[in-house]
Design a protein around this motif. Structure first.
Motif, PDB file in Angstrom:
ATOM      1  N   ALA A 190       0.836  -1.199   0.000  1.00 52.29           N
ATOM      2  CA  ALA A 190       0.000   0.000   0.000  1.00 52.29           C
ATOM      3  C   ALA A 190       0.875   1.255   0.000  1.00 52.29           C
ATOM      4  N   ALA A 191       1.903   1.247   0.836  1.00 51.09           N
ATOM      5  CA  ALA A 191       2.809   2.402   0.890  1.00 51.09           C
ATOM      6  C   ALA A 191       3.521   2.598  -0.447  1.00 51.09           C
TER       7      ALA A 191
ATOM      8  N   LEU B  86      -1.070   4.379  -1.231  1.00 45.58           N
ATOM      9  CA  LEU B  86      -2.449   4.165  -0.801  1.00 45.58           C
ATOM     10  C   LEU B  86      -2.495   3.819   0.679  1.00 45.58           C
ATOM     11  N   SER B  87      -3.649   4.035   1.278  1.00 50.69           N
ATOM     12  CA  SER B  87      -3.869   3.508   2.622  1.00 50.69           C
ATOM     13  C   SER B  87      -4.098   2.007   2.471  1.00 50.69           C
ATOM     14  N   VAL B  88      -3.964   1.270   3.556  1.00 50.87           N
ATOM     15  CA  VAL B  88      -4.201  -0.168   3.503  1.00 50.87           C
ATOM     16  C   VAL B  88      -5.650  -0.433   3.088  1.00 50.87           C
TER      17      VAL B  88
ATOM     18  N   ASP C 243      -7.604   1.453   1.165  1.00 51.87           N
ATOM     19  CA  ASP C 243      -7.758   1.705  -0.268  1.00 51.87           C
ATOM     20  C   ASP C 243      -7.085   0.615  -1.100  1.00 51.87           C
ATOM     21  N   TYR C 244      -5.947   0.125  -0.610  1.00 54.89           N
ATOM     22  CA  TYR C 244      -5.259  -0.957  -1.304  1.00 54.89           C
ATOM     23  C   TYR C 244      -6.128  -2.217  -1.327  1.00 54.89           C
ATOM     24  N   LEU C 245      -6.701  -2.579  -0.197  1.00 56.43           N
ATOM     25  CA  LEU C 245      -7.568  -3.748  -0.132  1.00 56.43           C
ATOM     26  C   LEU C 245      -8.812  -3.564  -1.006  1.00 56.43           C
ATOM     27  N   ALA C 246      -9.367  -2.362  -1.016  1.00 56.37           N
ATOM     28  CA  ALA C 246     -10.529  -2.087  -1.869  1.00 56.37           C
ATOM     29  C   ALA C 246     -10.166  -2.286  -3.335  1.00 56.37           C
ATOM     30  N   ARG C 247      -8.974  -1.831  -3.728  1.00 57.41           N
ATOM     31  CA  ARG C 247      -8.530  -2.000  -5.117  1.00 57.41           C
ATOM     32  C   ARG C 247      -8.383  -3.486  -5.460  1.00 57.41           C
ATOM     33  N   LEU C 248      -7.805  -4.257  -4.548  1.00 59.15           N
ATOM     34  CA  LEU C 248      -7.653  -5.698  -4.779  1.00 59.15           C
ATOM     35  C   LEU C 248      -9.007  -6.373  -4.973  1.00 59.15           C
ATOM     36  N   VAL C 249      -9.956  -6.045  -4.129  1.00 59.48           N
ATOM     37  CA  VAL C 249     -11.284  -6.656  -4.212  1.00 59.48           C
ATOM     38  C   VAL C 249     -11.972  -6.243  -5.510  1.00 59.48           C
ATOM     39  N   GLN C 250     -11.884  -4.965  -5.872  1.00 54.67           N
ATOM     40  CA  GLN C 250     -12.513  -4.498  -7.111  1.00 54.67           C
ATOM     41  C   GLN C 250     -11.888  -5.168  -8.330  1.00 54.67           C
ATOM     42  N   ASP C 251     -10.562  -5.278  -8.340  1.00 53.83           N
ATOM     43  CA  ASP C 251      -9.893  -5.939  -9.459  1.00 53.83           C
ATOM     44  C   ASP C 251     -10.302  -7.397  -9.561  1.00 53.83           C
TER      45      ASP C 251
END
Length: 79
Positions: A22-23, A27-29, A31-39
């Protein structure tokens, strides 16, 4: 859009990897997790993996040849 807080328990090494990645991405952790889930949900990850597999299948001979060249003897050696 409203945000919801989730709680998840993961191994410490996974948590540290998530923090570092994330760093790296700025991104914040969360936002990073949200991106992973969306992808994942959009199929983006599956399409990327499929594209990589097609690339490797199409060009495997080139990789095999390069690997053989690395292991081939390089001329004669003095005793």
């Amino acid at each position: 859009m409203a945000k919801t807080q989730l709680g998840a328990r993961v191994d410490e090494d996974v948590a540290e990897l998530a923090r570092k990645r994330a760093a790296d991405l700025g991104l914040s952790v969360g936002d990073y997790l949200a991106r992973l889930v969306q992808d994942d949900a959009s199929g983006l990850r599956a399409r990327a993996v499929a594209a990589a597999a097609r690339f490797l299948a199409e060009h495997q001979a080139v990789f095999d040849e390069a690997e053989q060249d690395q292991h081939a003897p390089r001329g004669t050696r003095a005793a």
